[in-house]
Design an enzyme around this catalytic site. Structure first.
Site, PDB file in Angstrom:
ATOM      1  N   VAL A  25      -3.798   4.376  11.988  1.00 44.32           N
ATOM      2  CA  VAL A  25      -3.917   5.252  13.147  1.00 44.32           C
ATOM      3  C   VAL A  25      -4.407   6.629  12.714  1.00 44.32           C
ATOM      4  CG1 VAL A  25      -2.670   6.342  15.049  1.00 44.32           C
ATOM      5  CG2 VAL A  25      -2.094   4.008  14.344  1.00 44.32           C
ATOM      6  N   GLN A  79     -11.601  -3.048  14.376  1.00 43.76           N
ATOM      7  CA  GLN A  79     -11.905  -1.944  13.402  1.00 43.76           C
ATOM      8  C   GLN A  79     -13.378  -1.757  13.289  1.00 43.76           C
ATOM      9  OE1 GLN A  79      -8.769  -2.797  10.817  1.00 43.76           O
ATOM     10  NE2 GLN A  79      -8.211  -3.149  12.870  1.00 43.76           N
ATOM     11  N   CYS A 126       2.592  -3.995  14.032  1.00 39.65           N
ATOM     12  CA  CYS A 126       3.113  -2.634  14.180  1.00 39.65           C
ATOM     13  C   CYS A 126       4.603  -2.670  14.516  1.00 39.65           C
ATOM     14  CB  CYS A 126       2.358  -1.879  15.263  1.00 39.65           C
ATOM     15  SG  CYS A 126       2.933  -0.176  15.484  1.00 39.65           S
ATOM     16  N   ASN A 226      -0.389  -8.020   2.067  1.00 41.87           N
ATOM     17  CA  ASN A 226      -0.220  -6.596   2.319  1.00 41.87           C
ATOM     18  C   ASN A 226       1.192  -6.182   1.912  1.00 41.87           C
ATOM     19  OD1 ASN A 226      -0.033  -4.480   5.263  1.00 41.87           O
ATOM     20  ND2 ASN A 226      -0.737  -3.967   3.240  1.00 41.87           N
ATOM     21  N   GLY A 227       1.281  -5.124   1.082  1.00 44.75           N
ATOM     22  CA  GLY A 227       2.584  -4.602   0.674  1.00 44.75           C
ATOM     23  C   GLY A 227       2.727  -4.500  -0.827  1.00 44.75           C
ATOM     24  N   ASN A 228       3.325  -3.393  -1.294  1.00 47.74           N
ATOM     25  CA  ASN A 228       3.613  -3.136  -2.721  1.00 47.74           C
ATOM     26  C   ASN A 228       2.357  -2.887  -3.548  1.00 47.74           C
ATOM     27  OD1 ASN A 228       6.185  -3.796  -1.879  1.00 47.74           O
ATOM     28  ND2 ASN A 228       6.289  -5.748  -2.963  1.00 47.74           N
TER      29      ASN A 228
END
Length: 503
Positions: A25, A79, A126, A226-228
């Site tokens: 965002v 996007q 989200c 997705n993540g870390n």
């Protein structure tokens, strides 16, 4: 030409993208996407667009998608980017992401965007309160029938593939069934954030690569993890541990505990350049592709984050910058300060604050938890997060909004024990009306009073009184008299009247 699906879509349209910049965002605007692509990103997402607003507001479409057509910004998942797949001059994909909870609205928005991107992404990840209020994002993850209808309809109507970005359930088995349901409905690529929707804010905890690995084994479509992710080493380790086709990096709002792309856009190159190198390159891109100044300031606050902890006098100047030129001057001043620090650096000196590199080097920011943050800020007078209050000897860190209020009004107290106590509504927990006959808040009282045709003087709701007045008024109205019977000459006696007139 038939629409590409699954692995064919990933390999041909998206060019087998492995390094992905997430939707953010106010942060993944065109200039930032181009900067990320120059430094190793192979696929970008636009910021999340609101499907309903996108459908009804032509200016919103123009500002957020139509005016940003750029051959270098591909592949793009809305996007956003023109065309269905990359061409010779358009080697990198882009994707468009929507938030929506209505199949028809989602498809209408996607149809308006599909000519400007390589895929349409449905935001199911989200976890923020605004998503809960709007009933979208991760708060749709229990509504499987609705999601099936949305994705199935979009898959049938669109000329570009539909993808989804999700969060996991605590149970691996349920997460796998969730992913399989989305695949069966028509999802062609799945991004899995390895945290639950409850893992957010100051204590999100690590992302579960185990969940992502289980999803990857259970579906036959490409999966992005997705993540870390803080470094290129993490990217390679994630790909190996999860078996995913690609890795997504960045940070949403509020920021994740470890922020990669926003603090080091060269993450996918495996480099940690000087901050001013990327800051100046970004500002030059903004001059070519303008965006709101608030976006620019936010990016520079993150790029210069560690330096601003050392040279805090420049933080205020950056916050007050009113033009792009002002922002550039503050960035230049930060560069000069860093070069002075470098000239004073002693041989063998190590970075302070537990950082892996000196503050003038791009590096990820690991956000401290609440307790750790309190320890850091204790004694840091004037710091943005340093305002605390003593409550029985236990320090409490104020929220950002309360910090601002405290600065405006130093005498204002935020002690919860001094706030007035309100009785709660028996149904919803909101403060109830002191004189409500049902002991409810106004909203619940209105529903009950309407249903029961009752009055509540405390909330000035007079359904019963108005109903009685209405019935009394109807009873007082005189009935309409019946028309007289027709005369002998026919209906209304018209021939007789004519005859007498002739006579």
């Amino acid at each position: 030409m038939p629409k590409l699906q699954g692995f064919e879509f990933w390999s041909r349209t998206l060019g087998g993208a492995r390094h992905v910049v997430a939707p953010m965002v106010d942060q993944s605007e065109l200039a930032w996407r181009l900067l990320s692509r120059r430094h190793g990103a192979q696929l970008c997402y636009t910021p999340m667009l609101h499907a309903q607003v996108f459908v009804r507001d032509a200016n919103y479409r123009k500002e957020n998608l139509y005016c940003e057509v750029c051959p270098e910004d591909r592949p793009l998942i809305v996007q956003v980017g023109p065309g269905d797949r990359p061409s010779e001059w358009d080697p990198q994909p882009s994707q468009q992401q929507f938030c929506a909870n209505d199949p028809e609205v989602f498809v209408q928005a996607a149809l308006l965007a599909q000519d400007y991107c390589d895929a349409i992404d449905l935001n199911l990840g989200c976890p923020q309160m605004i998503a809960k209020r709007g009933r979208y994002g991760a708060f749709l993850q229990e509504e499987w029938d609705l999601l099936q209808r949305m994705i199935l309809l979009a898959h049938e109507k669109l000329s570009v593939p539909v993808t989804c970005k999700i969060r996991v359930f605590p149970e691996i088995e349920k997460t796998v069934r969730y992913a399989q349901m989305l695949e069966k409905a028509g999802c062609q690529l799945l991004t899995v954030h390895g945290r639950t929707k409850e893992q957010k804010g100051p204590l999100p905890g690590p992302a579960s690569w185990e969940h992502i690995r289980a999803v990857r084994k259970a579906v036959s479509i490409p999966v992005f993890a997705n993540g870390n992710i803080q470094s290129l080493r993490d990217v390679e380790r994630c790909l190996q541990d999860t078996g995913a086709q690609g890795v997504m990096s960045a940070a949403l709002k509020p920021p994740s505990p470890t922020e990669g792309n926003l603090h080091n856009p060269a993450l996918f190159e495996g480099r940690s350049p000087a901050v001013w190198e990327l800051a100046e390159e970004y500002l030059e891109l903004v001059r070519q592709h303008p965006c709101p100044l608030s976006y620019v300031r936010a990016h520079l606050f993150k790029l210069w984050h560690h330096t601003l902890q050392v040279h805090q006098q420049l933080r205020e100047e950056l916050a007050k910058a009113k033009t792009l030129e002002d922002v550039g001057e503050v960035s230049q001043a930060l560069r000069l300060q860093c070069q002075e620090d470098m000239s004073r650096q002693k041989e063998g000196e190590k970075p302070s604050g537990g950082l892996p590199f000196f503050h003038w080097i791009c590096q990820p920011y690991v956000r401290p938890g609440p307790k750790e943050g309190s320890k850091e800020n204790s004694g840091a007078a004037g710091s943005k997060r340093a305002l605390e209050e003593e409550d029985g000897g236990r320090p409490e860190v104020l929220s950002k909004n309360k910090q601002k209020k405290k600065l405006r009004n130093p005498h204002k107290t935020f002690d919860p024990s001094l706030k007035p106590k309100y009785a709660r509504c028996d149904q919803c927990g909101n403060p109830k009306g002191n004189r409500c006959v049902f002991n409810l808040c106004r909203g619940c009282c209105k529903k009950r009073a309407f249903k029961e045709s009752a009055d509540c003087p405390g909330h000035r709701l007079l359904f019963r009184t108005k109903l009685e007045k209405s019935l009394a008024w109807k009873g007082d109205q005189p009935r309409l008299q019946e028309p007289p019977p027709p005369g002998p000459g026919g209906p209304g006696g018209f021939p007789e009247i004519v005859g007498s007139a002739v006579a």
